[in-house]
Scaffold this motif. Structure first.
Motif, PDB file in Angstrom:
ATOM      1  N   MET A   1     -32.145  -0.242  54.759  1.00 19.94           N
ATOM      2  CA  MET A   1     -31.241  -1.368  54.501  1.00 19.94           C
ATOM      3  C   MET A   1     -29.834  -0.844  54.352  1.00 19.94           C
ATOM      4  SD  MET A   1     -31.418  -4.078  51.332  1.00 19.94           S
ATOM      5  CE  MET A   1     -33.113  -4.455  51.710  1.00 19.94           C
ATOM      6  N   ILE A   4     -24.372  -1.950  50.485  1.00 18.32           N
ATOM      7  CA  ILE A   4     -23.332  -2.956  50.254  1.00 18.32           C
ATOM      8  C   ILE A   4     -21.987  -2.239  50.173  1.00 18.32           C
ATOM      9  CG2 ILE A   4     -22.483  -4.721  48.667  1.00 18.32           C
ATOM     10  CD1 ILE A   4     -25.069  -5.502  49.957  1.00 18.32           C
ATOM     11  N   ASP A  75     -25.762 -10.667  62.540  1.00 14.15           N
ATOM     12  CA  ASP A  75     -26.228  -9.303  62.283  1.00 14.15           C
ATOM     13  C   ASP A  75     -25.412  -8.280  63.054  1.00 14.15           C
ATOM     14  OD1 ASP A  75     -28.293  -9.953  60.537  1.00 14.15           O
ATOM     15  OD2 ASP A  75     -29.800 -10.129  62.120  1.00 14.15           O
ATOM     16  N   THR A 128     -26.245 -15.026  55.051  1.00 13.43           N
ATOM     17  CA  THR A 128     -26.363 -13.636  55.494  1.00 13.43           C
ATOM     18  C   THR A 128     -25.052 -12.896  55.304  1.00 13.43           C
ATOM     19  OG1 THR A 128     -28.062 -14.211  57.130  1.00 13.43           O
ATOM     20  CG2 THR A 128     -26.872 -12.145  57.464  1.00 13.43           C
ATOM     21  N   ALA A 131     -24.668 -12.249  51.548  1.00 15.03           N
ATOM     22  CA  ALA A 131     -25.616 -11.265  51.028  1.00 15.03           C
ATOM     23  C   ALA A 131     -25.203  -9.842  51.368  1.00 15.03           C
ATOM     24  CB  ALA A 131     -27.016 -11.544  51.583  1.00 15.03           C
ATOM     25  N   ARG A 132     -24.527  -9.662  52.505  1.00 21.32           N
ATOM     26  CA  ARG A 132     -24.092  -8.332  52.926  1.00 21.32           C
ATOM     27  C   ARG A 132     -22.878  -7.838  52.142  1.00 21.32           C
ATOM     28  NH1 ARG A 132     -25.328  -6.293  58.139  1.00 21.32           N
ATOM     29  NH2 ARG A 132     -27.140  -7.308  59.072  1.00 21.32           N
ATOM     30  N   ALA A 341     -33.463 -11.568  52.113  1.00 23.08           N
ATOM     31  CA  ALA A 341     -32.674 -10.337  52.061  1.00 23.08           C
ATOM     32  C   ALA A 341     -33.480  -9.191  51.471  1.00 23.08           C
ATOM     33  CB  ALA A 341     -31.401 -10.572  51.250  1.00 23.08           C
ATOM     34  N   SER A 342     -34.217  -9.455  50.388  1.00 24.09           N
ATOM     35  CA  SER A 342     -34.938  -8.382  49.712  1.00 24.09           C
ATOM     36  C   SER A 342     -36.264  -8.034  50.380  1.00 24.09           C
ATOM     37  CB  SER A 342     -35.186  -8.762  48.246  1.00 24.09           C
ATOM     38  OG  SER A 342     -35.971  -9.945  48.153  1.00 24.09           O
ATOM     39  N   LEU A 346     -31.614  -6.531  54.822  1.00 22.53           N
ATOM     40  CA  LEU A 346     -30.294  -7.040  55.193  1.00 22.53           C
ATOM     41  C   LEU A 346     -29.994  -6.812  56.667  1.00 22.53           C
ATOM     42  CD1 LEU A 346     -27.995  -6.015  52.203  1.00 22.53           C
ATOM     43  CD2 LEU A 346     -28.601  -8.332  52.912  1.00 22.53           C
ATOM     44  N   ARG A 347     -30.540  -5.743  57.249  1.00 21.65           N
ATOM     45  CA  ARG A 347     -30.207  -5.421  58.630  1.00 21.65           C
ATOM     46  C   ARG A 347     -30.639  -6.515  59.596  1.00 21.65           C
ATOM     47  NH1 ARG A 347     -32.202  -3.370  63.063  1.00 21.65           N
ATOM     48  NH2 ARG A 347     -34.286  -3.106  62.210  1.00 21.65           N
ATOM     49  N   MET A 349     -31.543  -9.682  58.403  1.00 22.21           N
ATOM     50  CA  MET A 349     -31.577 -10.928  57.643  1.00 22.21           C
ATOM     51  C   MET A 349     -31.104 -12.109  58.483  1.00 22.21           C
ATOM     52  SD  MET A 349     -29.631 -11.968  54.103  1.00 22.21           S
ATOM     53  CE  MET A 349     -29.680 -13.670  53.512  1.00 22.21           C
TER      54      MET A 349
END
Length: 413
Positions: A1, A4, A75, A128, A131-132, A341-342, A346-347, A349
């Motif tokens: 992942m 951040i 993404d 998304t 979240a990133r 996300a979890s 995230l990659r 998402m």
């Protein structure tokens, strides 16, 4: 992942939240405007309600097709390109619609062009992007940013209605289109660091994207049990919200003998509470067990249909339903996005949430159609509310199959 990025300023992060809120408000207002002008088009241009409703259904299907590609785009290309393109398409569609004279113009401008924009300016794209950028208070940020989806209906639709009543429907769409294009320009200018230049934030976030094929990411995502739990619960979410309530709430109020103005007031109340419910759900996402929170939201939504079954001609009961349902209407969005996300990473998402959102759109189309079919069959809404109650409770039970924290798994190469 991907990590951040810690170099982003607080202002930059919350600007993403604000621009996401505004973009969603404009897109969802443009979507809702169709029902506002339907009677005017029927009287002025001779377009039947069944034809206009058919165009609305076409737009939902286009959105369902676009949703996964929009997720993949955010993404790989970031929020600047994705939301910018979506706002341009939405604005161009609205401007063309302000000039429409023929049915084919409506099909192209709204059912295809604007619909593609709606698919790009979507809650899964905004969630998304947020979240990133947030390692803390991500749930609250997603709740605030995605609440633009209902905030548009609460804040902007009345302004559109005012323009429609005092001026013309053409000016309403001209204003919407201009606002969308101006917002696209603001977003493009303000997020210049979103480019994929070496060392940029977008490069840091998507460092490994070029080594992963779309087919590989799809296979890896579809193999995850968490994806299917979130997908099918969100499919049922779309059925009971976009499909059932957004389509059949006002006709049901009229069926119960409640006038257009009180019915619209009840729906406006639902939208206002919906806005607060999304923010509260996002805030709780950071603080409580997310599986329990999401499952409870679905269960409460299911039980709210018991109120709807007993409205009769009692306006107070209708308002009570509007308040209770509004609190849990779009509240699923920030919690579902956080779990995606979890549990999915995230990659990917954006791609995963795009697929999940496509399921939501298809569920909405199924709910809208089923509601009309059951009413035509029985001349009552009882079966629709009973079915919706069962499906909402079923969505809650599906969610409880998930764990709040994912089981560690090796990263897919």
């Amino acid at each position: 992942m991907p990590p951040i990025p810690t170099t982003l300023s607080i202002f930059h992060r919350w600007f993403i939240v604000a621009i996401g809120f505004l973009a969603l408000a404009l897109a969802f207002s443009a979507r809702a405007s169709l029902s506002l002008v339907m009677p005017v088009w029927t009287a002025e241009l001779g377009w039947s309600q069944s034809f206009i409703s058919g165009v609305a259904s076409l737009a939902l299907l286009v959105m369902a097709v676009v949703a996964p590609f929009a997720g993949r785009m955010v993404d790989q290309r970031g929020v600047r390109v994705t939301l910018g393109l979506g706002l341009i398409l939405t604005g161009a569609g609205s401007l063309l619609l302000s000039l429409a004279e023929s049915p084919l113009a409506l099909v192209f401008a709204y059912g295809l062009l604007s619909a593609a924009g709606f698919g790009l300016v979507a809650t899964h794209v905004v969630s998304t992007a947020i979240a990133r950028r947030f390692d803390q208070r991500a749930g609250l940020a997603m709740g605030v940013g995605t609440s633009g989806a209902t905030g548009g209906q609460f804040l902007l639709v009345p302004l559109i209605a005012l323009l429609l009543e005092s001026q013309s429907w053409r000016l309403s769409f001209l204003t919407l289109g201009t606002a969308a294009l101006v917002t696209a320009g603001l977003l493009w200018w303000a997020l210049q660091t979103e480019g994929r230049r070496p060392g940029s934030q977008a490069t840091e976030l998507g460092a490994k994207l070029d080594t992963q094929s779309l087919a590989g990411d799809l296979r890896a995502t579809l193999k995850r049990p968490a994806f299917h739990i979130l997908f099918w619960s969100f499919f049922l979410c779309g059925y009971t919200t976009t499909g059932v309530i957004e389509t059949h709430f006002l006709p049901y109020a009229s069926f119960c003998g409640i006038g257009p103005v009180p019915g619209a007031t009840a729906y406006g109340t639902l939208s206002a509470v919906n806005l607060l419910g999304m923010i509260l759900a996002g805030w709780l996402t950071d603080r409580v067990n997310r599986v329990a929170l999401l499952g409870t939201i679905y269960l409460v939504r299911g039980l709210s249909f018991l109120l709807l079954m007993h409205v009769g001609s009692d306006y107070e009961t209708l308002m009570a339903f509007a308040i209770l349902f509004g609190a849990v209407d779009y509240a699923t969005v920030p919690v579902t996005a956080s779990l995606a996300a979890s549990h999915l990473g995230l990659r990917v998402m954006g791609l995963a949430m795009g697929l999940i959102s496509a399921g939501h759109a298809v569920g909405g189309a199924a709910g809208a159609f089923t509601g009309g079919y059951l009413f035509d069959l029985t001349n009552r809404y009882d079966w629709l509310w009973t079915l919706s109650l069962g499906l909402a409770v079923g969505a809650g039970l599906i969610v409880f199959l998930l764990r709040d924290q994912p089981t560690p798994t090796p990263q897919v190469a």
